[in-house]
Design an enzyme around this catalytic site. Structure first.
Site, short mmCIF file in Angstrom:
data_model
loop_
_atom_site.label_atom_id
_atom_site.label_comp_id
_atom_site.label_asym_id
_atom_site.label_seq_id
_atom_site.Cartn_x
_atom_site.Cartn_y
_atom_site.Cartn_z
N LYS A 262 0.85 -1.19 0.00
CA LYS A 262 0.00 0.00 0.00
C LYS A 262 0.89 1.24 0.00
O LYS A 262 1.84 1.33 0.78
CB LYS A 262 -0.89 0.01 1.24
CG LYS A 262 -1.59 1.33 1.52
CD LYS A 262 -2.10 1.40 2.95
CE LYS A 262 -0.98 1.44 3.97
NZ LYS A 262 -0.22 2.72 3.98
N VAL B 93 9.18 -4.65 6.74
CA VAL B 93 8.29 -4.58 7.91
C VAL B 93 8.43 -3.20 8.56
O VAL B 93 9.51 -2.60 8.55
CB VAL B 93 8.65 -5.70 8.91
CG1 VAL B 93 7.83 -5.57 10.18
CG2 VAL B 93 8.42 -7.06 8.27
N GLY C 216 5.69 1.58 6.40
CA GLY C 216 4.77 2.56 5.87
C GLY C 216 4.08 2.14 4.59
O GLY C 216 3.46 2.96 3.91
N ASP D 253 -5.40 0.03 8.57
CA ASP D 253 -5.10 -0.08 7.15
C ASP D 253 -5.67 -1.35 6.51
O ASP D 253 -5.57 -1.51 5.28
CB ASP D 253 -3.58 -0.07 6.92
CG ASP D 253 -3.00 1.34 6.91
OD1 ASP D 253 -3.77 2.29 6.70
OD2 ASP D 253 -1.78 1.48 7.11
#
Length: 295
Positions: free
Chosen positions: A11, A97, A100, A138
């Site tokens: 993302k 990991v 963001g 998210d």
């Protein structure tokens, strides 16, 4: 029954406005989100026990298996739907990991899609969406895994008709904790970061369907990522990554994604993006670099 497979696509927050902090401590956001063509791979083999095995080049960065969002999402869905069929998950971890780019959230969303397929649930089943939000802010946007305008705490999603955007993603391989970045933002409970006029302006439409890449880059360039400043104070390497992206030929827009430390740049075409990625990889072999497209 053979294993089922889903991808957890990275993302990318093309813009990120922090509207304010709610009285419950959560932050209200407005963010244009797109998804990259790089992804973790999650396999589900039906069976009587819920389990998770991690493999891949970044498996060691996943931390304790019991804390993995894949298992959290599966358990929450099992609590929501009686007699839910489960099984063993295998996660091939290739995305950085705490970077963001929603790697853990994308993996959790992939787990929900796999369980939906195994149990013949519609992907728009309200219980999936509820569990996604309960798993993490998210996860709902990763459940759909398509370009959208995300508002609230990640629960309001408006699909966008964005063109494919050639890009380079760069992570300096240093984790940045989201909670630390929001803490550095320094908002008190119930405090707005932007004025009422600014909040109203955030509802302005993005380019309509058929809008060109140039129109989108122009619109995105007028935005910002409110977390870029506080994240750079925590991890100054973010500034170096953005500078490296801006130094490549053809970079139209360079910015941090999410709470960092991954940054992106947009280009006119994939050839320019590939040349830029090659240049950065040569100059910084210790960094994670990906050239591809966002959609």
């Amino acid at each position: 029954m053979p294993g089922l497979v889903e991808e957890g696509r990275a993302k990318v927050n093309l813009t990120l406005r922090v509207v304010g902090r709610r009285v419950d401590g959560y932050h209200d956001l407005e963010s244009v989100v797109a998804f990259a063509d790089c992804a973790d791979r999650l396999t589900l083999t039906p069976g009587p026990e819920l389990s998770l095995q991690t493999t891949g080049p970044l498996a060691s960065a996943c931390g304790e298996t019991s804390d993995n969002l894949v298992l959290k999402a599966a358990r929450l869905l099992g609590e929501s739907i009686p007699n839910l069929k489960m099984g063993g998950f295998v996660l091939e971890k290739v995305l950085p990991v705490a970077a963001g780019i929603g790697g853990g959230s994308a993996d959790a969303a992939a787990a929900l899609r796999l369980l939906a397929r195994l149990n013949n649930l519609s992907f728009d089943d309200e219980r999936l969406r509820e569990v996604a939000l309960a798993t993490g802010a998210d996860v709902p946007v990763c459940l759909a895994s398509r370009a959208c305008d995300m508002t609230g705490v990640g629960d309001n999603l408006r699909p966008l008709s964005a063109p494919k955007m050639p890009c380079v993603l760069v992570n300096p391989c240093v984790p940045v904790a989201t909670k630390d970045v929001f803490a550095a933002l320094g908002l008190r409970h119930g405090e707005l970061l932007v004025g009422v006029t600014d909040v109203m302006m955030q509802a302005s439409p993005w380019p309509e369907e058929g809008g060109s890449l140039e129109e989108w880059v122009e619109a995105l360039a007028a935005g910002t990522n409110d977390l870029e400043g506080p994240a750079t104070k925590i991890q100054p390497l973010i500034g170096e990554v953005i500078a490296a992206l801006n130094a490549t030929d053809g970079a139209w827009l360079a910015r941090m994604s999410g709470s960092g430390a991954t940054c992106f740049a947009l280009y006119e075409n994939t050839a320019e993006a590939k040349r830029a990625a090659d240049k950065i990889s040569k100059e910084h072999p210790e960094w994670w670099v990906h050239a591809g497209t966002l959609s």
